[in-house]
Design a protein around this motif. Sequence first.
Motif, mmCIF file in Angstrom:
data_model
loop_
_atom_site.group_PDB
_atom_site.id
_atom_site.type_symbol
_atom_site.label_atom_id
_atom_site.label_comp_id
_atom_site.label_asym_id
_atom_site.label_seq_id
_atom_site.Cartn_x
_atom_site.Cartn_y
_atom_site.Cartn_z
ATOM 1 N N ILE A 3 0.750 -1.169 0.214
ATOM 2 C CA ILE A 3 0.083 0.080 0.036
ATOM 3 C C ILE A 3 0.769 1.471 0.162
ATOM 4 O O ILE A 3 1.923 1.291 0.633
ATOM 5 C CB ILE A 3 -0.792 -0.089 1.317
ATOM 6 C CG1 ILE A 3 -1.777 -1.207 1.317
ATOM 7 C CG2 ILE A 3 -1.918 1.248 1.228
ATOM 8 C CD1 ILE A 3 -2.466 -1.270 2.700
ATOM 9 N N GLY A 4 0.391 2.100 -0.655
ATOM 10 C CA GLY A 4 1.083 3.709 -0.742
ATOM 11 C C GLY A 4 2.685 3.514 -1.174
ATOM 12 O O GLY A 4 3.357 3.794 -0.500
ATOM 13 N N GLY A 5 2.816 2.754 -2.547
ATOM 14 C CA GLY A 5 4.177 2.720 -2.875
ATOM 15 C C GLY A 5 5.032 1.696 -2.042
ATOM 16 O O GLY A 5 6.272 1.764 -2.208
ATOM 17 N N GLY A 6 4.382 1.000 -1.503
ATOM 18 C CA GLY A 6 5.342 -0.015 -0.772
ATOM 19 C C GLY A 6 5.590 0.264 0.707
ATOM 20 O O GLY A 6 6.191 -0.370 1.520
ATOM 21 N N SER A 7 4.961 1.465 1.209
ATOM 22 C CA SER A 7 5.366 1.724 2.458
ATOM 23 C C SER A 7 4.777 1.327 3.641
ATOM 24 O O SER A 7 5.135 1.010 4.853
ATOM 25 C CB SER A 7 4.934 3.529 2.788
ATOM 26 O OG SER A 7 3.394 3.621 2.567
ATOM 27 N N SER B 46 -5.252 7.666 5.636
ATOM 28 C CA SER B 46 -6.041 6.497 6.218
ATOM 29 C C SER B 46 -5.862 5.321 5.414
ATOM 30 O O SER B 46 -6.099 4.060 5.721
ATOM 31 C CB SER B 46 -7.398 6.922 6.228
ATOM 32 O OG SER B 46 -8.168 6.972 5.106
ATOM 33 N N LYS B 47 -5.589 5.569 3.968
ATOM 34 C CA LYS B 47 -5.615 4.408 3.052
ATOM 35 C C LYS B 47 -4.017 3.643 3.307
ATOM 36 O O LYS B 47 -3.994 2.536 2.861
ATOM 37 C CB LYS B 47 -5.520 4.933 1.543
ATOM 38 C CG LYS B 47 -7.037 5.306 1.099
ATOM 39 C CD LYS B 47 -8.084 4.699 1.351
ATOM 40 C CE LYS B 47 -9.157 5.093 0.636
ATOM 41 N NZ LYS B 47 -10.424 4.159 0.764
ATOM 42 N N VAL B 48 -3.271 4.209 4.002
ATOM 43 C CA VAL B 48 -1.894 3.689 3.986
ATOM 44 C C VAL B 48 -1.946 2.918 5.330
ATOM 45 O O VAL B 48 -1.488 1.682 5.719
ATOM 46 C CB VAL B 48 -0.732 4.607 4.061
ATOM 47 C CG1 VAL B 48 0.523 4.045 4.383
ATOM 48 C CG2 VAL B 48 -0.609 5.089 2.717
#
Length: 377
Positions: free
Chosen positions: A123-127, A193-195
């Motif tokens: 999620i979020g570029g792999g974060s 919140s999505k991350v």
Amino acid sequence: MLHAPRLKVEVCDCYRDSAGWNQRYRQKWSWKLRPGNIWPAVDEKDVVVLTDNNFSDFVAENHYVMINFYLHECKWCRKLAPEYAAAATMLKGKAVLAKIDSEERELAVKFNVDGWPTLYLLIGGGSHKILYDSNRTRDAIVNWVNRITNISVQNVTTIEEAETILLQAKSNTVLGMLDSLEGEDSEELAAISKVHVDVKFYQTNVDVGNLFSHQIKRPSLVLLKREGLTPTYFAYEGQFTRLAMGEFVSKHKLPSVIPFTLDNAQRIYNNPIKQLWLFAPQQFQDVISIFEEVEKAFKGKLLFVHVETSKKESYIRNICNQFGITEVFPTVVACHKADFGTKKFKYDGEFSLSGIKSFAEDFLADKFLGKLAAAAT
């Protein structure tokens, strides 16, 4: 993490050494590559193939990416392939499903893959990454991904509702105090919140200042973290951007004693302060409780980490090997990173509150001389 049984021998025989995948495993399973044992034809038009070369760029460009580490010789991977391909088609436009061959060794090492298939949602570029350990069917995968991608910020419209959330929340909770429930600030809050899918997010435009000991300006955040019976509140009044707020949430959502997991590992490694590590199975709860109690006296001075040694994942075995842990009983190790390298010292005293506290005090004051036995480095 659930691994396919593979006749009870493959997990032991298939491992990664300095030269690559174990050749004995390759020879043992070479018969599966003969004609008649080839993978059945599967329409994988919506499954992306990732390699060591294209992985970083692709993940950076897509917010939700599910990755499937597979091994050609694994019958469970063959069984998953049509289910995974069908899920990729159903989730198209919401999340990207990708597959990674076991020969992509850099990625396998990065994700500590020791069994196949192994699936993660990035999620979020792999974060942020979440291990998928549910049923390996099309519907189970789709439902699981949908549940995560549908997470949203909930609106709070009364002060009574805000008070209930802050007093009764049982997990990490963020309340955003905004001028409006729509607009740029709300969008930034929704983005983080999505991350941080392990945190519940709320937003309100009502005046909840009376709920706190000091006036909090808007836009701002309050993060509630509950450990035991006592809630702790952290206020953020800095730049209202997803990057700055994300760093704030990442820092304060961790428990006082940080569990060693794949998600937390990099934060632990990158933290410059001295660290105290406890290696203990979960059943030694009395020792874990003492360790947690000692932490309260050293907040902000030492980082406390717990490795649950009863877990069977490879990354747990690897960290135990790095610290020279071979005992099944609890072990406390002090760890200090300096210009000359990393120094580790084992605690060899009684597992009591006063004993471990005294050890931590000596460690903090650099009193470790010849009386302490160095751990493996």
